[in-house]
Motif scaffolding. Structure first.
Motif, PDB file in Angstrom:
ATOM      1  N   TYR A   1     -27.700  -5.092  -5.911  1.00  0.00           N
ATOM      2  CA  TYR A   1     -29.053  -5.207  -5.345  1.00  0.00           C
ATOM      3  C   TYR A   1     -29.705  -3.827  -5.261  1.00  0.00           C
ATOM      4  O   TYR A   1     -30.877  -3.660  -5.592  1.00  0.00           O
ATOM      5  CB  TYR A   1     -28.981  -5.852  -3.964  1.00  0.00           C
ATOM      6  CG  TYR A   1     -30.310  -5.931  -3.263  1.00  0.00           C
ATOM      7  CD1 TYR A   1     -31.223  -6.929  -3.571  1.00  0.00           C
ATOM      8  CD2 TYR A   1     -30.660  -4.997  -2.287  1.00  0.00           C
ATOM      9  CE1 TYR A   1     -32.452  -7.003  -2.930  1.00  0.00           C
ATOM     10  CE2 TYR A   1     -31.881  -5.049  -1.642  1.00  0.00           C
ATOM     11  CZ  TYR A   1     -32.771  -6.064  -1.970  1.00  0.00           C
ATOM     12  OH  TYR A   1     -33.991  -6.112  -1.338  1.00  0.00           O
ATOM     13  N   VAL A   2     -28.927  -2.835  -4.836  1.00  0.00           N
ATOM     14  CA  VAL A   2     -29.463  -1.465  -4.762  1.00  0.00           C
ATOM     15  C   VAL A   2     -29.769  -0.937  -6.161  1.00  0.00           C
ATOM     16  O   VAL A   2     -30.806  -0.290  -6.376  1.00  0.00           O
ATOM     17  CB  VAL A   2     -28.455  -0.559  -4.029  1.00  0.00           C
ATOM     18  CG1 VAL A   2     -28.909   0.902  -4.083  1.00  0.00           C
ATOM     19  CG2 VAL A   2     -28.281  -1.008  -2.583  1.00  0.00           C
ATOM     20  N   LEU A   3     -28.867  -1.203  -7.123  1.00  0.00           N
ATOM     21  CA  LEU A   3     -29.118  -0.761  -8.491  1.00  0.00           C
ATOM     22  C   LEU A   3     -30.369  -1.430  -9.066  1.00  0.00           C
ATOM     23  O   LEU A   3     -31.167  -0.797  -9.763  1.00  0.00           O
ATOM     24  CB  LEU A   3     -27.910  -1.072  -9.373  1.00  0.00           C
ATOM     25  CG  LEU A   3     -26.627  -0.296  -9.093  1.00  0.00           C
ATOM     26  CD1 LEU A   3     -25.523  -0.735 -10.045  1.00  0.00           C
ATOM     27  CD2 LEU A   3     -26.856   1.208  -9.218  1.00  0.00           C
ATOM     28  N   GLY A   4     -30.531  -2.727  -8.778  1.00  0.00           N
ATOM     29  CA  GLY A   4     -31.711  -3.427  -9.265  1.00  0.00           C
ATOM     30  C   GLY A   4     -32.988  -2.888  -8.677  1.00  0.00           C
ATOM     31  O   GLY A   4     -34.039  -2.904  -9.337  1.00  0.00           O
ATOM     32  N   ALA A   5     -32.936  -2.388  -7.443  1.00  0.00           N
ATOM     33  CA  ALA A   5     -34.132  -1.846  -6.798  1.00  0.00           C
ATOM     34  C   ALA A   5     -34.629  -0.587  -7.487  1.00  0.00           C
ATOM     35  O   ALA A   5     -35.825  -0.257  -7.401  1.00  0.00           O
ATOM     36  CB  ALA A   5     -33.846  -1.563  -5.326  1.00  0.00           C
ATOM     37  N   VAL A   6     -33.727   0.122  -8.172  1.00  0.00           N
ATOM     38  CA  VAL A   6     -34.136   1.340  -8.885  1.00  0.00           C
ATOM     39  C   VAL A   6     -34.186   1.109 -10.394  1.00  0.00           C
ATOM     40  O   VAL A   6     -34.222   2.058 -11.175  1.00  0.00           O
ATOM     41  CB  VAL A   6     -33.186   2.514  -8.556  1.00  0.00           C
ATOM     42  CG1 VAL A   6     -33.296   2.884  -7.087  1.00  0.00           C
ATOM     43  CG2 VAL A   6     -31.742   2.166  -8.910  1.00  0.00           C
ATOM     44  N   GLY A   7     -34.143  -0.157 -10.820  1.00  0.00           N
ATOM     45  CA  GLY A   7     -34.328  -0.492 -12.220  1.00  0.00           C
ATOM     46  C   GLY A   7     -33.092  -0.433 -13.089  1.00  0.00           C
ATOM     47  O   GLY A   7     -33.210  -0.363 -14.314  1.00  0.00           O
ATOM     48  N   ILE A   8     -31.902  -0.464 -12.482  1.00  0.00           N
ATOM     49  CA  ILE A   8     -30.662  -0.420 -13.252  1.00  0.00           C
ATOM     50  C   ILE A   8     -30.089  -1.836 -13.330  1.00  0.00           C
ATOM     51  O   ILE A   8     -30.079  -2.572 -12.337  1.00  0.00           O
ATOM     52  CB  ILE A   8     -29.640   0.530 -12.597  1.00  0.00           C
ATOM     53  CG1 ILE A   8     -30.224   1.948 -12.530  1.00  0.00           C
ATOM     54  CG2 ILE A   8     -28.327   0.534 -13.371  1.00  0.00           C
ATOM     55  CD1 ILE A   8     -29.316   2.939 -11.830  1.00  0.00           C
ATOM     56  N   HIS A   9     -29.615  -2.215 -14.507  1.00  0.00           N
ATOM     57  CA  HIS A   9     -29.074  -3.553 -14.709  1.00  0.00           C
ATOM     58  C   HIS A   9     -27.797  -3.744 -13.886  1.00  0.00           C
ATOM     59  O   HIS A   9     -27.055  -2.792 -13.626  1.00  0.00           O
ATOM     60  CB  HIS A   9     -28.775  -3.788 -16.189  1.00  0.00           C
ATOM     61  CG  HIS A   9     -30.004  -3.848 -17.042  1.00  0.00           C
ATOM     62  ND1 HIS A   9     -30.908  -4.882 -16.972  1.00  0.00           N
ATOM     63  CD2 HIS A   9     -30.497  -2.984 -17.977  1.00  0.00           C
ATOM     64  CE1 HIS A   9     -31.890  -4.680 -17.836  1.00  0.00           C
ATOM     65  NE2 HIS A   9     -31.671  -3.513 -18.452  1.00  0.00           N
ATOM     66  N   PRO A  10     -27.521  -4.980 -13.480  1.00  0.00           N
ATOM     67  CA  PRO A  10     -26.307  -5.249 -12.688  1.00  0.00           C
ATOM     68  C   PRO A  10     -25.038  -4.855 -13.439  1.00  0.00           C
ATOM     69  O   PRO A  10     -24.972  -4.914 -14.665  1.00  0.00           O
ATOM     70  CB  PRO A  10     -26.369  -6.765 -12.460  1.00  0.00           C
ATOM     71  CG  PRO A  10     -27.798  -7.128 -12.635  1.00  0.00           C
ATOM     72  CD  PRO A  10     -28.340  -6.177 -13.673  1.00  0.00           C
ATOM     73  N   VAL A  11     -24.030  -4.454 -12.683  1.00  0.00           N
ATOM     74  CA  VAL A  11     -22.736  -4.055 -13.226  1.00  0.00           C
ATOM     75  C   VAL A  11     -21.688  -5.058 -12.756  1.00  0.00           C
ATOM     76  O   VAL A  11     -21.676  -5.455 -11.587  1.00  0.00           O
ATOM     77  CB  VAL A  11     -22.350  -2.628 -12.768  1.00  0.00           C
ATOM     78  CG1 VAL A  11     -20.959  -2.271 -13.261  1.00  0.00           C
ATOM     79  CG2 VAL A  11     -23.381  -1.621 -13.252  1.00  0.00           C
TER      80      VAL A  11
ATOM     81  N   PRO B   1     -13.258  -4.209 -17.351  1.00  0.00           N
ATOM     82  CA  PRO B   1     -12.086  -3.320 -17.319  1.00  0.00           C
ATOM     83  C   PRO B   1     -12.431  -1.849 -17.107  1.00  0.00           C
ATOM     84  O   PRO B   1     -11.591  -1.090 -16.603  1.00  0.00           O
ATOM     85  CB  PRO B   1     -11.442  -3.540 -18.696  1.00  0.00           C
ATOM     86  CG  PRO B   1     -11.908  -4.890 -19.125  1.00  0.00           C
ATOM     87  CD  PRO B   1     -13.289  -5.045 -18.570  1.00  0.00           C
ATOM     88  N   HIS B   2     -13.639  -1.438 -17.464  1.00  0.00           N
ATOM     89  CA  HIS B   2     -14.016  -0.036 -17.293  1.00  0.00           C
ATOM     90  C   HIS B   2     -14.417   0.287 -15.853  1.00  0.00           C
ATOM     91  O   HIS B   2     -14.365   1.452 -15.444  1.00  0.00           O
ATOM     92  CB  HIS B   2     -15.169   0.322 -18.233  1.00  0.00           C
ATOM     93  CG  HIS B   2     -14.817   0.208 -19.677  1.00  0.00           C
ATOM     94  ND1 HIS B   2     -15.063  -0.932 -20.417  1.00  0.00           N
ATOM     95  CD2 HIS B   2     -14.218   1.083 -20.535  1.00  0.00           C
ATOM     96  CE1 HIS B   2     -14.650  -0.755 -21.661  1.00  0.00           C
ATOM     97  NE2 HIS B   2     -14.126   0.457 -21.759  1.00  0.00           N
ATOM     98  N   TRP B   3     -14.843  -0.718 -15.092  1.00  0.00           N
ATOM     99  CA  TRP B   3     -15.341  -0.475 -13.747  1.00  0.00           C
ATOM    100  C   TRP B   3     -14.382  -0.956 -12.662  1.00  0.00           C
ATOM    101  O   TRP B   3     -14.534  -0.567 -11.493  1.00  0.00           O
ATOM    102  CB  TRP B   3     -16.695  -1.160 -13.553  1.00  0.00           C
ATOM    103  CG  TRP B   3     -17.815  -0.491 -14.266  1.00  0.00           C
ATOM    104  CD1 TRP B   3     -18.439  -0.901 -15.403  1.00  0.00           C
ATOM    105  CD2 TRP B   3     -18.452   0.739 -13.901  1.00  0.00           C
ATOM    106  NE1 TRP B   3     -19.415  -0.023 -15.773  1.00  0.00           N
ATOM    107  CE2 TRP B   3     -19.447   1.004 -14.859  1.00  0.00           C
ATOM    108  CE3 TRP B   3     -18.273   1.643 -12.851  1.00  0.00           C
ATOM    109  CZ2 TRP B   3     -20.264   2.121 -14.807  1.00  0.00           C
ATOM    110  CZ3 TRP B   3     -19.083   2.766 -12.793  1.00  0.00           C
ATOM    111  CH2 TRP B   3     -20.058   2.987 -13.766  1.00  0.00           C
ATOM    112  N   ALA B   4     -13.409  -1.790 -12.999  1.00  0.00           N
ATOM    113  CA  ALA B   4     -12.547  -2.378 -11.972  1.00  0.00           C
ATOM    114  C   ALA B   4     -11.727  -1.315 -11.239  1.00  0.00           C
ATOM    115  O   ALA B   4     -11.683  -1.303 -10.003  1.00  0.00           O
ATOM    116  CB  ALA B   4     -11.628  -3.426 -12.604  1.00  0.00           C
TER     117      ALA B   4
END
Length: 292
Positions: free
Chosen positions: A137-147, A153-156
Motif C-alpha cells: 500500500y505504501v509502495l503504491g502510494a508513491v507509484g511503485i508496483h506491488p511486490v 524467491p528474490h524477495w522472500a
C-alpha cells in the motif's frame, strides 16, 4: 571439608542435570548420525545398521544441503551486520543524555524479543501480503508496483531477514546499553575539551571501549542466526522454490517429515562444526586486532 571438594558438591546437582538433559542427548544424537536410523528402524530396531560416516558423505554430495547452507550463510552475512547496527544505534539513542522516557522506550524496543514468533509472524505476513499488505500500500502510494514479498524467491529471504532483525535486535540493544553505560564519562568530557567531534568521540572512545561487548554480541548473533528455523517455518515453509530453506529446516524435514533420524543428526553435527569454525575464526581475528 576441603573447599574444592565442597565446591564440587554444590556443583553436582547442576552438573547432573546438564549431563542427563544435555550431554546424554548429544552423545545419543552423535551415535544416531553414524547409523541409518529411520522409520523402519523405529518400528524394529533390528533394521538399524551402522554406516559410520556414510550420512555425512551423502549430505556433502546432496545439492539440497549445499543450497540450504547457502541460504543460511546469506541470512547470517546480511542479517548479523544489520542487526548489530540497529541494536547499537538504538542503544546509542537510549544512552544519550537528551533521551526522554528511557524506561518506556527500553521496554517497547525489547518487547519483540519476548513475543511469540508465530503470533508476530502472522502480523508480518499480513503487512507483506501481496494484495492488501501495508508494505505494498505504501509502495503504491508513491507509484511503485506491488511486490510479492513472500512469494518471490528474490524477495522472500530479505523479508525474513527484516523480520528477524526486528524480532531480535532488542536483546543486543540491552547488552550494548550496559556496555555504553560502563564507559567512564570523563573520557568524553576530556575529548570535548580537546575539540573532538561526536563522530570522533564515537570512533576513538566508544568503539574501542565497546570492543569486548561488540565481540560477544557478534558471536551470540552469529550463533543464533545460523540456527534459522522458526521464521521460514512460520512465514514461508521453506519456499518459494526452497529459497528460504535453512540447514535447520532441512534437518527438520529429514527428521520429522521423512523420518531419517540418522541423516537429521548428521545435519545437526555438520552445522555445529560450521558454527564452531566460524566462532573460532571470529575470536582469532579479534585477538589479532587487539594485539595490533
Amino acid at each position: 571439608m576441603n573447599p574444592q571438594r565442597a565446591a564440587w558438591w554444590f556443583l553436582a546437582p547442576a552438573l547432573l542435570v546438564l549431563g542427563v538433559f544435555f550431554l546424554l542427548p548429544v552423545i545419543a544424537a552423535l551415535g544416531l548420525s553414524l547409523t541409518d536410523y529411520d522409520l523402519y528402524a523405529l518400528a524394529d530396531i533390528r533394521h538399524l545398521r551402522f554406516v559410520a560416516l556414510g550420512n555425512y558423505w551423502d549430505l556433502l554430495h546432496q545439492p539440497a544441503f549445499w543450497s540450504a547452507l547457502g541460504h543460511t550463510f546469506y541470512f547470517v552475512l546480511a542479517g548479523v551486520p544489520l542487526s548489530i547496527m540497529v541494536s547499537l544505534g538504538a542503544a546509542l539513542l537510549l544512552n544519550s543524555p537528551l533521551a526522554r522516557c528511557k524506561p518506556f522506550f527500553r521496554t517497547a524496543l525489547f518487547a519483540p524479543v519476548v513475543t511469540t514468533v508465530a503470533a508476530v509472524a502472522l502480523v508480518w505476513r499480513y503487512i507483506f501480503n501481496t494484495k492488501y499488505g501495508m508494505a505494498n500500500y505504501v509502495l503504491g502510494a508513491v507509484g511503485i508496483h506491488p511486490v510479492d514479498w513472500l512469494g518471490d524467491p528474490h524477495w522472500a529471504m530479505p523479508t525474513i531477514i527484516l523480520f528477524a532483525v526486528w524480532k531480535n535486535f532488542g536483546y543486543n540493544m540491552i547488552i550494548f546499553l550496559a556496555g555504553l553505560q560502563a564507559i567512564p564519562g570523563d573520557l568524553y568530557e576530556a575529548a570535548r575539551i580537546d575539540g573532538a567531534s561526536p563522530l570522533q568521540q564515537f570512533r576513538h572512545i566508544t568503539l574501542p571501549m565497546l570492543a569486548p561487548t561488540l565481540l560477544m554480541v557478534s558471536i551470540l548473533t552469529v550463533s543464533g542466526y545460523f540456527q534459522l528455523f522458526a521464521e521460514p517455518y512460520v512465514m514461508t515453509e521453506g519456499g518459494p522454490l526452497q529459497s528460504t530453506t535453512s540447514v535447520l529446516y532441512l534437518m527438520y524435514n529429514e527428521g520429522f517429515k521423512w523420518w531419517n533420524f540418522g541423516t537429521a543428526s548428521a545435519v545437526a553435527f555438520l552445522l555445529f562444526v560450521i558454527m564452531f569454525a566460524v566462532t573460532a575464526l571470529m575470536l582469532r581475528v579479534a585477538r589479532r586486532g587487539a594485539a595490533a
